[in-house]
Motif scaffolding. Structure first.
Motif, mmCIF file in Angstrom:
data_model
loop_
_atom_site.group_PDB
_atom_site.id
_atom_site.type_symbol
_atom_site.label_atom_id
_atom_site.label_comp_id
_atom_site.label_asym_id
_atom_site.label_seq_id
_atom_site.Cartn_x
_atom_site.Cartn_y
_atom_site.Cartn_z
ATOM 1 N N GLY A 1 -2.570 4.610 -15.987
ATOM 2 C CA GLY A 1 -2.685 3.814 -14.764
ATOM 3 C C GLY A 1 -1.379 3.125 -14.442
ATOM 4 O O GLY A 1 -0.570 2.845 -15.332
ATOM 5 N N VAL A 2 -1.151 2.847 -13.157
ATOM 6 C CA VAL A 2 0.031 2.120 -12.709
ATOM 7 C C VAL A 2 -0.432 1.040 -11.747
ATOM 8 O O VAL A 2 -1.536 1.100 -11.193
ATOM 9 N N ASN A 3 0.405 0.047 -11.542
ATOM 10 C CA ASN A 3 0.043 -1.035 -10.625
ATOM 11 C C ASN A 3 0.933 -1.087 -9.386
ATOM 12 O O ASN A 3 0.855 -2.011 -8.596
ATOM 13 N N SER A 4 1.806 -0.069 -9.230
ATOM 14 C CA SER A 4 2.637 0.018 -8.037
ATOM 15 C C SER A 4 2.979 1.482 -7.798
ATOM 16 O O SER A 4 2.803 2.330 -8.678
ATOM 17 N N SER A 5 3.483 1.766 -6.604
ATOM 18 C CA SER A 5 3.827 3.143 -6.254
ATOM 19 C C SER A 5 4.954 3.654 -7.157
ATOM 20 O O SER A 5 5.899 2.922 -7.462
ATOM 21 N N VAL A 6 4.853 4.926 -7.598
ATOM 22 C CA VAL A 6 5.837 5.486 -8.512
ATOM 23 C C VAL A 6 6.007 6.972 -8.219
ATOM 24 O O VAL A 6 5.064 7.648 -7.785
ATOM 25 N N LYS A 7 7.238 7.530 -8.452
ATOM 26 C CA LYS A 7 7.534 8.944 -8.253
ATOM 27 C C LYS A 7 7.390 9.700 -9.576
ATOM 28 O O LYS A 7 7.564 9.136 -10.653
ATOM 29 N N HIS B 1 0.347 6.786 -5.025
ATOM 30 C CA HIS B 1 0.147 5.735 -4.031
ATOM 31 C C HIS B 1 -0.971 4.807 -4.489
ATOM 32 O O HIS B 1 -2.011 5.267 -4.977
ATOM 33 N N ILE B 2 -0.765 3.528 -4.325
ATOM 34 C CA ILE B 2 -1.801 2.543 -4.625
ATOM 35 C C ILE B 2 -2.601 2.299 -3.347
ATOM 36 O O ILE B 2 -2.036 1.973 -2.294
ATOM 37 N N LYS B 3 -3.923 2.457 -3.424
ATOM 38 C CA LYS B 3 -4.779 2.285 -2.252
ATOM 39 C C LYS B 3 -4.776 0.828 -1.808
ATOM 40 O O LYS B 3 -4.900 -0.094 -2.622
ATOM 41 N N VAL B 4 -4.623 0.634 -0.488
ATOM 42 C CA VAL B 4 -4.593 -0.710 0.094
ATOM 43 C C VAL B 4 -5.482 -0.727 1.337
ATOM 44 O O VAL B 4 -6.049 0.302 1.730
ATOM 45 N N LEU B 5 -5.590 -1.899 1.957
ATOM 46 C CA LEU B 5 -6.364 -2.006 3.190
ATOM 47 C C LEU B 5 -5.709 -1.183 4.299
ATOM 48 O O LEU B 5 -4.480 -1.112 4.379
ATOM 49 N N PRO B 6 -6.492 -0.565 5.166
ATOM 50 C CA PRO B 6 -5.904 0.178 6.280
ATOM 51 C C PRO B 6 -5.310 -0.762 7.316
ATOM 52 O O PRO B 6 -5.606 -1.963 7.339
ATOM 53 N N ALA B 7 -4.465 -0.205 8.184
ATOM 54 C CA ALA B 7 -3.909 -0.968 9.304
ATOM 55 C C ALA B 7 -4.890 -0.949 10.473
ATOM 56 O O ALA B 7 -5.813 -0.127 10.534
ATOM 57 N N GLY C 1 -5.087 3.661 12.574
ATOM 58 C CA GLY C 1 -3.782 3.257 12.083
ATOM 59 C C GLY C 1 -3.537 3.831 10.692
ATOM 60 O O GLY C 1 -4.209 4.777 10.247
ATOM 61 N N PHE C 2 -2.582 3.278 9.969
ATOM 62 C CA PHE C 2 -2.286 3.698 8.602
ATOM 63 C C PHE C 2 -3.557 3.587 7.757
ATOM 64 O O PHE C 2 -4.231 2.564 7.742
ATOM 65 N N SER C 3 -3.900 4.670 7.035
ATOM 66 C CA SER C 3 -5.188 4.731 6.331
ATOM 67 C C SER C 3 -5.201 3.942 5.033
ATOM 68 O O SER C 3 -6.265 3.793 4.430
ATOM 69 N N GLY C 4 -4.038 3.463 4.566
ATOM 70 C CA GLY C 4 -4.008 2.759 3.284
ATOM 71 C C GLY C 4 -4.143 3.697 2.107
ATOM 72 O O GLY C 4 -4.600 3.284 1.029
ATOM 73 N N TYR C 5 -3.772 4.988 2.276
ATOM 74 C CA TYR C 5 -3.874 6.028 1.234
ATOM 75 C C TYR C 5 -5.317 6.238 0.780
ATOM 76 O O TYR C 5 -5.580 6.642 -0.352
ATOM 77 N N SER C 6 -6.256 5.971 1.672
ATOM 78 C CA SER C 6 -7.668 6.184 1.356
ATOM 79 C C SER C 6 -8.370 6.603 2.638
ATOM 80 O O SER C 6 -8.110 6.048 3.711
ATOM 81 N N GLU C 7 -9.234 7.580 2.549
ATOM 82 C CA GLU C 7 -9.895 8.119 3.734
ATOM 83 C C GLU C 7 -10.770 7.062 4.390
ATOM 84 O O GLU C 7 -11.530 6.354 3.730
ATOM 85 N N CYS D 1 -11.281 -0.681 11.145
ATOM 86 C CA CYS D 1 -11.702 0.493 10.387
ATOM 87 C C CYS D 1 -11.724 0.179 8.890
ATOM 88 O O CYS D 1 -10.978 -0.679 8.399
ATOM 89 N N VAL D 2 -12.586 0.917 8.153
ATOM 90 C CA VAL D 2 -12.890 0.596 6.760
ATOM 91 C C VAL D 2 -12.567 1.795 5.870
ATOM 92 O O VAL D 2 -12.915 2.933 6.205
ATOM 93 N N ASN D 3 -11.867 1.540 4.741
ATOM 94 C CA ASN D 3 -11.697 2.549 3.693
ATOM 95 C C ASN D 3 -12.292 2.025 2.384
ATOM 96 O O ASN D 3 -13.044 1.037 2.390
ATOM 97 N N GLU D 4 -11.956 2.658 1.266
ATOM 98 C CA GLU D 4 -12.537 2.254 -0.017
ATOM 99 C C GLU D 4 -12.182 0.824 -0.397
ATOM 100 O O GLU D 4 -12.934 0.152 -1.098
ATOM 101 N N VAL D 5 -11.014 0.345 0.058
ATOM 102 C CA VAL D 5 -10.574 -0.996 -0.324
ATOM 103 C C VAL D 5 -11.281 -2.059 0.505
ATOM 104 O O VAL D 5 -11.693 -3.105 -0.014
#
Length: 641
Positions: free
Chosen positions: A174-180, A200-206, A227-233, A280-284
């Protein structure tokens, strides 16, 4: 029988490499192991055919190559080659050649091309979207030759463990921030590096964007772009709606499954101000709401009839009064109150009033008349009020059955009086004109007159004729088109001739001053275009066409305005000459591919070219660039011009 014998001979001789009728392969392709980037060449020779059709196969698929060569080795002896200038991993596989003879196919022996080089990645690691500190797996796979192939992982610029055999699965705690991350595949020939992926760490959508409302008739549809999905559908969107009148009324919010990103709004009041916004709502969780969008719903016919219709009758006039409608009952902007009345069982010409009262001169003529009133908006008129019978104040109409005879006698008496009065005053009053005073009695007797507007049809509201002043276009354009404005009532639209991006072209008939009809084509702008800018652009084109005077350029007949019941702006209609043979593109297709093809002479085709050239030359002299010259935009009249 001979064919069967020939086939049996072929089967008996096949182990010796000899095909029936003496056809045989004298050379077969051989196995080759090459380093990546080197050239490969496979050869195959066949004997016994005059001009053999030899083709190459790879892994069961026929190869279509422009590099294939044929060499004559002797009479009925041919050799062919298949070459690859720089072999890559995708060139590796099984090859052979085939020849067809008498509907039979004969194959050479098979050979393999093996490509050695740096590892070939067959599965690269993909991007990952996850919650903070949640474990996940990454996969990387590569193949040789040569084998073996080992995989080394890099995460956040740091090597993860030691090389491991391919395929490799990296388990990340697991990681707590975005990493390559990426993987390296290694064999004795070198190293291949995969694409760089991202965790990508899932966050609230825009918040959603481009919120807009579309109103067609009484249907209101709200649509938006996520808007931006927050890396979650995104799973759902929340629609909040409020109605603005004296106070703001917040309506229950609606939850919408997405996609599609739209919602049909139902239960809205007509001609009312609303505000809407979306989250709009995603998993977060839920995004912020977008800004409020303010809109007004279309008008409708009034939902209720005016109440408390009363009258005050004197010898000089009849005064009518009724209660005005509430805003929610009116459902639009009040245009007029329509008063309908009957006398002697016959329906009279309806009257229109701006206020909720009316004064009609010559009160005596309204004895025993029945009145009703209805409120009207631009869409139409609402229900009628209950009828009210106009009688002198001294006359009472009992409702008990035992006194019905009294009502009958009084009715006969009133009818007699009314008949005498009507006879006496009939020669003194003038007939109401369509837009003039109602009554003009002679002498000094005071009277109240009013101007009647055009009457309404309750089921289908009659709309006022549109003018160029209602379009909001600039004065120069308005002045230029004023003398070619055609009243809409003179046009009768027929079937559609064509349809394009900005509107349609319809057949129509134009009524001329001598009451005859001229067949024309009407270019109608799309009904969903509601901005003055779009309408002005359409009319600019018509204004240009007004000044065209050339045999090969269509000249404007006129411009008409189609009034829409629920829209502020009318739809422009450009009236053009009717072209019997339609557009040139369709005409040319029909000449070749239609049900009844016909020949076009070279002289006719050259005539088309000259006509087009003359028209374009004329436009050029007027400093006009067409910018869309195509056969579909060239029209043919009855003279084939």
């Amino acid at each position: 029988m001979k064919r069967l014998v020939w086939i049996l001979l072929f089967l008996l001789r096949s182990h010796e490499g000899i095909c029936g009728n003496g056809v045989s392969f004298t050379k077969h392709p051989t196995n080759q192991t090459l380093s990546q980037g080197n050239a490969a060449r496979l050869g195959c020779a066949v004997q016994g055919l005059t001009e053999p059709d030899i083709f190459w196969m790879k892994d069961g698929e026929k190869l279509y190559s422009t590099d294939q060569m044929f060499i004559t080795l002797g009479e009925q002896h041919w050799e062919t080659f298949h070459s690859v200038k720089s072999v890559q991993q995708q060139d590796a596989g099984q090859y052979w050649c085939e020849v067809e003879f008498h509907d039979l196919t004969f194959s050479s022996e098979r050979a393999w091309i093996t490509v050695e080089g740096v590892p070939h990645l067959v599965q690269e690691p993909q991007d990952v979207s996850t919650f903070p500190n949640v474990p996940f797996n990454l996969t990387c796979a590569a193949v040789g030759p040569p084998e073996p192939v080992e995989v080394l992982w890099w995460l956040g610029g740091v090597q993860e463990g030691e090389p491991r055999p391919s395929p490799s699965v990296l388990h990340v705690q697991g990681v707590n921030s975005s990493v390559k991350f990426y993987c390296e595949a290694k064999n004795t020939r070198g190293i291949s590096v995969s694409r760089t992926g991202t965790v990508h760490i899932k966050v609230l959508p825009a918040a959603p964007v481009k919120l807009q409302v579309r109103m067609v008739d009484n249907n209101v549809t709200l649509s938006w772009k996520p808007g931006f999905s927050g890396y979650s559908e995104l799973s759902t969107c929340i629609v909040q709606l409020s109605r603005r009148s004296v106070w703001r009324w917040d309506l229950p919010q609606q939850e919408v499954q997405v996609p599609p990103h739209l919602q049909v709004l139902s239960g809205l009041r007509s001609h009312s101000n609303y505000s809407a916004r979306v989250s709009c709502v995603n998993e977060v969780g839920a995004s912020p709401f977008c800004p409020w969008l303010h809109f007004q719903t279309p008008e409708s016919v009034p939902s209720a009839a005016p109440k408390n219709l009363t009258f005050d009758l004197s010898e000089q006039q009849l005064a009518l009064n009724w209660a005005g409608l509430q805003e929610e009952e009116l459902q639009g902007r009040l245009l007029a109150y329509k008063v309908q009345w009957t006398l002697g069982g016959e329906l009279q010409e309806p009257l229109l009033f701006k206020e909720n009262s009316a004064q009609l001169s010559g009160g005596g003529r309204f004895f025993n008349a029945s009145f009703q009133v209805s409120a009207c908006t631009s869409v139409g008129c609402g229900p009628w009020s209950p009828p009210v019978l106009v009688l002198p104040a001294s006359v009472q109409v009992p409702v008990q059955r035992s006194h019905m005879w009294v009502g009958v006698l009084l009715g006969l008496l009133v009818a007699t009086v009314v008949g005498l009065l009507l006879t006496a005053v009939n020669h003194r009053r003038e007939k109401e004109t369509q837009f003039g005073p109602v009554f003009k009695p002679p002498g000094p007797e005071s009277s109240v007159s009013f101007t009647a507007a055009r009457s309404f049809n309750r089921n289908c509201a009659e709309l006022q004729e549109s003018t160029l002043d209602s379009l909001g276009i600039n004065e120069d354009l308005k002045n230029k088109l004023q003398d070619v404005l055609i009243p809409e009532r003179l046009l009768t639209l027929g079937h559609m001739l064509g349809k394009g991006e900005f509107g349609s072209v319809r057949e129509a008939f134009l009524k001329k001053e001598d009451s005859s009809f001229l067949k024309v084509a009407v270019k109608v702008l799309k009904s969903d275009i509601n901005s003055s800018g779009d309408i002005e652009q359409c009319l600019k084109e018509a204004a240009y066409m007004k000044d065209f005077h050339h045999l090969n350029v269509i000249q404007l007949i006129g411009v008409s305005l189609h009034r829409r019941p629920v829209q502020r702006l009318p739809i422009p209609m450009v009236v053009l000459p009717f072209m019997k043979h339609g557009d040139l593109h369709t005409f040319l297709l029909l000449s070749r591919l239609g049900e009844h093809p016909f020949d076009l002479s070279l002289q006719t085709l050259l005539g088309f070219m000259l006509d087009i050239s003359r028209g374009m030359e004329y436009l050029s002299t007027r400093s006009i660039i067409h910018r869309d010259l195509a056969a579909r935009n060239c029209m043919l009249n009855e003279n084939m011009t």
